[in-house]
Design a protein around this motif. Structure first.
Motif, PDB file in Angstrom:
ATOM      1  N   LEU A 199      26.974 -15.348 -32.858  1.00 54.87           N
ATOM      2  CA  LEU A 199      26.114 -15.380 -34.042  1.00 54.87           C
ATOM      3  C   LEU A 199      26.832 -15.876 -35.293  1.00 54.87           C
ATOM      4  O   LEU A 199      26.192 -16.158 -36.300  1.00 54.87           O
ATOM      5  N   GLY A 200      28.154 -15.948 -35.253  1.00 54.04           N
ATOM      6  CA  GLY A 200      28.934 -16.471 -36.376  1.00 54.04           C
ATOM      7  C   GLY A 200      29.058 -15.523 -37.553  1.00 54.04           C
ATOM      8  O   GLY A 200      29.293 -15.962 -38.684  1.00 54.04           O
ATOM      9  N   LEU A 201      28.925 -14.215 -37.309  1.00 59.98           N
ATOM     10  CA  LEU A 201      29.055 -13.234 -38.387  1.00 59.98           C
ATOM     11  C   LEU A 201      30.531 -12.909 -38.577  1.00 59.98           C
ATOM     12  O   LEU A 201      31.061 -11.993 -37.977  1.00 59.98           O
ATOM     13  N   SER A 202      31.200 -13.683 -39.427  1.00 63.82           N
ATOM     14  CA  SER A 202      32.657 -13.565 -39.513  1.00 63.82           C
ATOM     15  C   SER A 202      33.174 -12.963 -40.812  1.00 63.82           C
ATOM     16  O   SER A 202      34.337 -12.577 -40.880  1.00 63.82           O
ATOM     17  N   SER A 203      32.350 -12.872 -41.844  1.00 60.69           N
ATOM     18  CA  SER A 203      32.834 -12.261 -43.091  1.00 60.69           C
ATOM     19  C   SER A 203      32.845 -10.738 -42.922  1.00 60.69           C
ATOM     20  O   SER A 203      32.150 -10.185 -42.061  1.00 60.69           O
ATOM     21  N   ALA A 204      33.598 -10.064 -43.751  1.00 56.91           N
ATOM     22  CA  ALA A 204      33.679  -8.605 -43.675  1.00 56.91           C
ATOM     23  C   ALA A 204      32.302  -7.958 -43.872  1.00 56.91           C
ATOM     24  O   ALA A 204      31.928  -7.074 -43.086  1.00 56.91           O
ATOM     25  N   PRO A 205      31.507  -8.363 -44.875  1.00 61.68           N
ATOM     26  CA  PRO A 205      30.180  -7.740 -45.020  1.00 61.68           C
ATOM     27  C   PRO A 205      29.279  -7.977 -43.802  1.00 61.68           C
ATOM     28  O   PRO A 205      28.537  -7.072 -43.401  1.00 61.68           O
ATOM     29  N   GLU A 206      29.345  -9.163 -43.204  1.00 59.55           N
ATOM     30  CA  GLU A 206      28.538  -9.445 -42.010  1.00 59.55           C
ATOM     31  C   GLU A 206      28.972  -8.570 -40.834  1.00 59.55           C
ATOM     32  O   GLU A 206      28.131  -8.073 -40.078  1.00 59.55           O
ATOM     33  N   LYS A 207      30.263  -8.363 -40.700  1.00 58.92           N
ATOM     34  CA  LYS A 207      30.773  -7.506 -39.626  1.00 58.92           C
ATOM     35  C   LYS A 207      30.360  -6.051 -39.848  1.00 58.92           C
ATOM     36  O   LYS A 207      30.052  -5.336 -38.889  1.00 58.92           O
ATOM     37  N   LEU A 208      30.329  -5.619 -41.111  1.00 63.04           N
ATOM     38  CA  LEU A 208      29.909  -4.250 -41.408  1.00 63.04           C
ATOM     39  C   LEU A 208      28.429  -4.045 -41.088  1.00 63.04           C
ATOM     40  O   LEU A 208      28.052  -3.015 -40.523  1.00 63.04           O
ATOM     41  N   VAL A 209      27.595  -5.017 -41.409  1.00 61.25           N
ATOM     42  CA  VAL A 209      26.164  -4.910 -41.111  1.00 61.25           C
ATOM     43  C   VAL A 209      25.931  -4.952 -39.602  1.00 61.25           C
ATOM     44  O   VAL A 209      25.160  -4.158 -39.058  1.00 61.25           O
ATOM     45  N   SER A 210      26.612  -5.867 -38.921  1.00 62.19           N
ATOM     46  CA  SER A 210      26.422  -5.942 -37.467  1.00 62.19           C
ATOM     47  C   SER A 210      26.903  -4.656 -36.793  1.00 62.19           C
ATOM     48  O   SER A 210      26.283  -4.183 -35.834  1.00 62.19           O
ATOM     49  N   GLN A 211      27.964  -4.070 -37.302  1.00 57.68           N
ATOM     50  CA  GLN A 211      28.457  -2.807 -36.738  1.00 57.68           C
ATOM     51  C   GLN A 211      27.445  -1.698 -36.952  1.00 57.68           C
ATOM     52  O   GLN A 211      27.268  -0.847 -36.083  1.00 57.68           O
ATOM     53  N   LEU A 212      26.758  -1.711 -38.058  1.00 52.44           N
ATOM     54  CA  LEU A 212      25.732  -0.702 -38.318  1.00 52.44           C
ATOM     55  C   LEU A 212      24.602  -0.816 -37.298  1.00 52.44           C
ATOM     56  O   LEU A 212      24.151   0.188 -36.740  1.00 52.44           O
ATOM     57  N   VAL A 213      24.161  -2.020 -37.009  1.00 57.22           N
ATOM     58  CA  VAL A 213      23.103  -2.245 -36.020  1.00 57.22           C
ATOM     59  C   VAL A 213      23.583  -1.820 -34.629  1.00 57.22           C
ATOM     60  O   VAL A 213      22.866  -1.134 -33.890  1.00 57.22           O
ATOM     61  N   ILE A 214      24.786  -2.224 -34.284  1.00 55.26           N
ATOM     62  CA  ILE A 214      25.368  -1.858 -32.984  1.00 55.26           C
ATOM     63  C   ILE A 214      25.450  -0.329 -32.850  1.00 55.26           C
ATOM     64  O   ILE A 214      25.120   0.239 -31.809  1.00 55.26           O
ATOM     65  N   THR A 215      25.854   0.335 -33.905  1.00 56.34           N
ATOM     66  CA  THR A 215      25.994   1.789 -33.899  1.00 56.34           C
ATOM     67  C   THR A 215      24.659   2.466 -33.621  1.00 56.34           C
ATOM     68  O   THR A 215      24.584   3.410 -32.821  1.00 56.34           O
ATOM     69  N   ILE A 216      23.605   2.005 -34.248  1.00 55.24           N
ATOM     70  CA  ILE A 216      22.278   2.601 -34.043  1.00 55.24           C
ATOM     71  C   ILE A 216      21.868   2.495 -32.576  1.00 55.24           C
ATOM     72  O   ILE A 216      21.396   3.472 -31.975  1.00 55.24           O
ATOM     73  N   VAL A 217      22.064   1.343 -31.982  1.00 52.43           N
ATOM     74  CA  VAL A 217      21.706   1.136 -30.573  1.00 52.43           C
ATOM     75  C   VAL A 217      22.529   2.055 -29.672  1.00 52.43           C
ATOM     76  O   VAL A 217      21.994   2.714 -28.765  1.00 52.43           O
TER      77      VAL A 217
END
Length: 183
Positions: free
Chosen positions: A106-124
């Protein structure tokens, strides 16, 4: 009002949401600190290292909270910790895989993008691990069943057994040929 809170606290799903939420916030906080530090120093695989470090610390915390307050287990600590850690380690591996997908595909490489993606992953993963802990890590042993041959045998009073014998086979088993005693 007290009765309502007692009833809610009696449900493991509610306790899991509360204590799991506390531990998830703690773990996500650790992940954030580690990710921001590692990202600032341009450490390759920063999200992998941040995930690993936060998992190591929060796994022990999560086990204690879930064992004591969510599932209220009193069985063998070592065995449950191994079972618990096998579920959370599977969740950890899924977290790494999903994080790699978010960064690499998905190309989410900045720190804020990684933090948001981690939040979504955590919920799942919170939902998935709850189910696995409930049916595997902290499952109470099943009550023993008396077995005769290959099928379970019901036990009861002689009145129960007598009334079952008087019931037509079609009522008990769905067979079409009905034969009652004495006919």
């Amino acid at each position: 009002m007290r009765t309502f809170f007692s009833a809610v606290a009696a449900r493991p799903e509610v306790r899991y949401l509360f204590f799991g939420g506390l531990n998830t916030a703690f773990s996500y906080g650790l992940y954030t600190v580690f990710l921001l530090l590692l990202h600032a120093f341009a450490v390759p695989g920063d999200f992998v290292w941040a995930t690993a470090l936060s998992w190591i610390i929060s796994n022990a915390t999560s086990f204690v909270l879930q064992r004591r307050f969510v599932f209220r287990s009193t069985r063998g600590v070592a065995r449950e910790f191994v079972k618990f850690s096998s579920v959370t380690f599977g969740s950890f591996l899924a977290n790494i895989a999903l994080g790699a997908f978010a960064v690499g595909v998905l190309g989410l490489s900045s720190a804020p993008e990684k933090l948001v993606s981690q939040l979504v992953i955590t919920i799942v993963l919170v939902v998935a691990t709850y189910v696995l802990h409930k049916i595997f890590s902290f499952r109470a042993p099943e009550a023993p069943v008396e077995v005769f041959g290959t099928s379970a045998v019901e036990t009861g009073t002689s009145d129960d057994i007598g009334s079952a014998a008087e019931t037509a086979p079609s009522e008990r088993t769905g067979e079409s040929d009905v034969v009652k005693e004495g006919e």
